[in-house]
Design a protein around this motif. Structure first.
Motif, PDB file in Angstrom:
ATOM      1  N   ASP A 102     -25.151   2.697  14.661  1.00  0.00           N
ATOM      2  CA  ASP A 102     -25.446   3.416  13.428  1.00  0.00           C
ATOM      3  C   ASP A 102     -24.738   4.762  13.497  1.00  0.00           C
ATOM      4  O   ASP A 102     -25.187   5.675  14.188  1.00  0.00           O
ATOM      5  N   PRO A 103     -23.595   4.894  12.798  1.00  0.00           N
ATOM      6  CA  PRO A 103     -22.835   6.147  12.870  1.00  0.00           C
ATOM      7  C   PRO A 103     -23.604   7.369  12.367  1.00  0.00           C
ATOM      8  O   PRO A 103     -23.320   8.483  12.787  1.00  0.00           O
ATOM      9  N   SER A 104     -24.585   7.169  11.500  1.00  0.00           N
ATOM     10  CA  SER A 104     -25.318   8.323  10.975  1.00  0.00           C
ATOM     11  C   SER A 104     -26.201   8.970  12.044  1.00  0.00           C
ATOM     12  O   SER A 104     -26.488  10.157  11.981  1.00  0.00           O
ATOM     13  N   THR A 105     -26.622   8.174  13.035  1.00  0.00           N
ATOM     14  CA  THR A 105     -27.461   8.716  14.108  1.00  0.00           C
ATOM     15  C   THR A 105     -26.737   8.749  15.454  1.00  0.00           C
ATOM     16  O   THR A 105     -27.178   9.434  16.370  1.00  0.00           O
ATOM     17  N   GLY A 106     -25.659   7.960  15.567  1.00  0.00           N
ATOM     18  CA  GLY A 106     -24.942   7.849  16.832  1.00  0.00           C
ATOM     19  C   GLY A 106     -25.624   6.923  17.826  1.00  0.00           C
ATOM     20  O   GLY A 106     -25.172   6.753  18.950  1.00  0.00           O
ATOM     21  N   LYS A 107     -26.714   6.284  17.416  1.00  0.00           N
ATOM     22  CA  LYS A 107     -27.458   5.396  18.308  1.00  0.00           C
ATOM     23  C   LYS A 107     -26.978   3.957  18.168  1.00  0.00           C
ATOM     24  O   LYS A 107     -26.531   3.540  17.099  1.00  0.00           O
ATOM     25  N   SER A 108     -27.092   3.212  19.264  1.00  0.00           N
ATOM     26  CA  SER A 108     -26.766   1.793  19.217  1.00  0.00           C
ATOM     27  C   SER A 108     -27.896   0.997  19.847  1.00  0.00           C
ATOM     28  O   SER A 108     -28.665   1.521  20.651  1.00  0.00           O
ATOM     29  N   ARG A 109     -27.996  -0.241  19.432  1.00  0.00           N
ATOM     30  CA  ARG A 109     -28.967  -1.148  20.047  1.00  0.00           C
ATOM     31  C   ARG A 109     -28.236  -2.428  20.420  1.00  0.00           C
ATOM     32  O   ARG A 109     -27.210  -2.765  19.828  1.00  0.00           O
ATOM     33  N   GLN A 110     -28.757  -3.115  21.416  1.00  0.00           N
ATOM     34  CA  GLN A 110     -28.135  -4.325  21.920  1.00  0.00           C
ATOM     35  C   GLN A 110     -29.046  -5.515  21.653  1.00  0.00           C
ATOM     36  O   GLN A 110     -30.269  -5.405  21.805  1.00  0.00           O
ATOM     37  N   ILE A 111     -28.440  -6.651  21.293  1.00  0.00           N
ATOM     38  CA  ILE A 111     -29.165  -7.898  21.100  1.00  0.00           C
ATOM     39  C   ILE A 111     -28.620  -8.889  22.118  1.00  0.00           C
ATOM     40  O   ILE A 111     -27.435  -9.247  22.077  1.00  0.00           O
ATOM     41  N   ALA A 112     -29.462  -9.317  23.065  1.00  0.00           N
ATOM     42  CA  ALA A 112     -29.044 -10.281  24.088  1.00  0.00           C
ATOM     43  C   ALA A 112     -28.739 -11.630  23.430  1.00  0.00           C
ATOM     44  O   ALA A 112     -29.509 -12.103  22.592  1.00  0.00           O
ATOM     45  N   LEU A 113     -27.617 -12.232  23.806  1.00  0.00           N
ATOM     46  CA  LEU A 113     -27.193 -13.505  23.221  1.00  0.00           C
ATOM     47  C   LEU A 113     -27.526 -14.703  24.099  1.00  0.00           C
ATOM     48  O   LEU A 113     -27.398 -15.835  23.649  1.00  0.00           O
ATOM     49  N   GLY A 114     -27.944 -14.477  25.323  1.00  0.00           N
ATOM     50  CA  GLY A 114     -28.348 -15.591  26.182  1.00  0.00           C
ATOM     51  C   GLY A 114     -27.634 -15.598  27.516  1.00  0.00           C
ATOM     52  O   GLY A 114     -26.575 -14.994  27.676  1.00  0.00           O
ATOM     53  N   GLN A 115     -28.223 -16.304  28.456  1.00  0.00           N
ATOM     54  CA  GLN A 115     -27.674 -16.433  29.803  1.00  0.00           C
ATOM     55  C   GLN A 115     -26.258 -16.998  29.756  1.00  0.00           C
ATOM     56  O   GLN A 115     -26.017 -18.008  29.127  1.00  0.00           O
ATOM     57  N   GLY A 116     -25.310 -16.320  30.396  1.00  0.00           N
ATOM     58  CA  GLY A 116     -23.924 -16.787  30.455  1.00  0.00           C
ATOM     59  C   GLY A 116     -23.073 -16.389  29.265  1.00  0.00           C
ATOM     60  O   GLY A 116     -21.907 -16.768  29.173  1.00  0.00           O
ATOM     61  N   SER A 117     -23.624 -15.621  28.352  1.00  0.00           N
ATOM     62  CA  SER A 117     -22.894 -15.226  27.149  1.00  0.00           C
ATOM     63  C   SER A 117     -21.690 -14.347  27.482  1.00  0.00           C
ATOM     64  O   SER A 117     -21.746 -13.492  28.357  1.00  0.00           O
ATOM     65  N   ALA A 118     -20.593 -14.591  26.767  1.00  0.00           N
ATOM     66  CA  ALA A 118     -19.388 -13.761  26.855  1.00  0.00           C
ATOM     67  C   ALA A 118     -18.798 -13.657  25.452  1.00  0.00           C
ATOM     68  O   ALA A 118     -17.819 -14.311  25.119  1.00  0.00           O
ATOM     69  N   PRO A 119     -19.428 -12.853  24.579  1.00  0.00           N
ATOM     70  CA  PRO A 119     -18.989 -12.769  23.188  1.00  0.00           C
ATOM     71  C   PRO A 119     -17.610 -12.151  23.058  1.00  0.00           C
ATOM     72  O   PRO A 119     -17.240 -11.276  23.836  1.00  0.00           O
ATOM     73  N   HIS A 120     -16.874 -12.628  22.075  1.00  0.00           N
ATOM     74  CA  HIS A 120     -15.496 -12.151  21.881  1.00  0.00           C
ATOM     75  C   HIS A 120     -15.347 -11.539  20.483  1.00  0.00           C
ATOM     76  O   HIS A 120     -15.355 -10.345  20.341  1.00  0.00           O
ATOM     77  N   GLY A 121     -15.233 -12.370  19.473  1.00  0.00           N
ATOM     78  CA  GLY A 121     -15.011 -11.883  18.116  1.00  0.00           C
ATOM     79  C   GLY A 121     -16.298 -11.758  17.328  1.00  0.00           C
ATOM     80  O   GLY A 121     -17.291 -12.414  17.628  1.00  0.00           O
ATOM     81  N   VAL A 122     -16.257 -10.905  16.313  1.00  0.00           N
ATOM     82  CA  VAL A 122     -17.402 -10.758  15.412  1.00  0.00           C
ATOM     83  C   VAL A 122     -16.883 -10.501  14.002  1.00  0.00           C
ATOM     84  O   VAL A 122     -15.924  -9.752  13.805  1.00  0.00           O
ATOM     85  N   ILE A 123     -17.501 -11.176  13.040  1.00  0.00           N
ATOM     86  CA  ILE A 123     -17.264 -10.913  11.622  1.00  0.00           C
ATOM     87  C   ILE A 123     -18.628 -10.838  10.947  1.00  0.00           C
ATOM     88  O   ILE A 123     -19.622 -11.290  11.518  1.00  0.00           O
ATOM     89  N   VAL A 124     -18.677 -10.276   9.770  1.00  0.00           N
ATOM     90  CA  VAL A 124     -19.929 -10.202   9.022  1.00  0.00           C
ATOM     91  C   VAL A 124     -19.769 -11.023   7.759  1.00  0.00           C
ATOM     92  O   VAL A 124     -18.824 -10.829   6.991  1.00  0.00           O
ATOM     93  N   GLY A 125     -20.685 -11.973   7.574  1.00  0.00           N
ATOM     94  CA  GLY A 125     -20.653 -12.835   6.399  1.00  0.00           C
ATOM     95  C   GLY A 125     -21.118 -12.105   5.151  1.00  0.00           C
ATOM     96  O   GLY A 125     -21.653 -10.990   5.222  1.00  0.00           O
ATOM     97  N   PRO A 126     -20.947 -12.734   3.989  1.00  0.00           N
ATOM     98  CA  PRO A 126     -21.303 -12.084   2.716  1.00  0.00           C
ATOM     99  C   PRO A 126     -22.789 -11.761   2.606  1.00  0.00           C
ATOM    100  O   PRO A 126     -23.177 -10.868   1.858  1.00  0.00           O
TER     101      PRO A 126
END
Length: 107
Positions: A46-70
């Motif tokens: 959140d750029p307005s506060t400078g804070k970030s939060r993390q969401i765990a994706l699961g054991q063995g996760s190695a996320p690469h790309g991200v897009i946001v749907g409509p």
């Protein structure tokens, strides 16, 4: 009068070092989603506060790309889980779409 349509704003923020951010995608209300390749998480900044939060994706996760749907939900490609992951940001619900194994054929 001229208007610069490419005005930019510099944002400086801190995210966990072990997250090793990879890809970013603009979210709703000025937020920024990012993949945390090193920690197997999806981050939301959140750029307005400078804070970030993390969401765990699961054991063995190695996320690469991200897009946001409509609808505002981030979609992640995850090589560690061999899946595409959709995150419902309202309830932090994860939906996994696992790739089917492809067998190589010799021709």
């Amino acid at each position: 009068m001229t208007t610069n349509l490419l005005d930019s704003t510099e944002l400086t923020s801190t995210v966990p070092v072990e997250s090793r951010p990879h890809d970013v995608a603009p979210g709703k209300n000025g937020t920024v989603w990012y993949t945390s390749h090193g920690s197997g998480e999806l981050g939301l900044l959140d750029p307005s506060t400078g804070k970030s939060r993390q969401i765990a994706l699961g054991q063995g996760s190695a996320p690469h790309g991200v897009i946001v749907g409509p609808e505002g939900a981030p979609w992640i490609t995850d090589g560690g889980l061999n899946a595409i992951v959709r995150v419902d940001p309202k309830v932090t619900r994860l939906v996994y779409f696992h790739y089917q194994k492809v067998l190589a054929m010799q021709i």
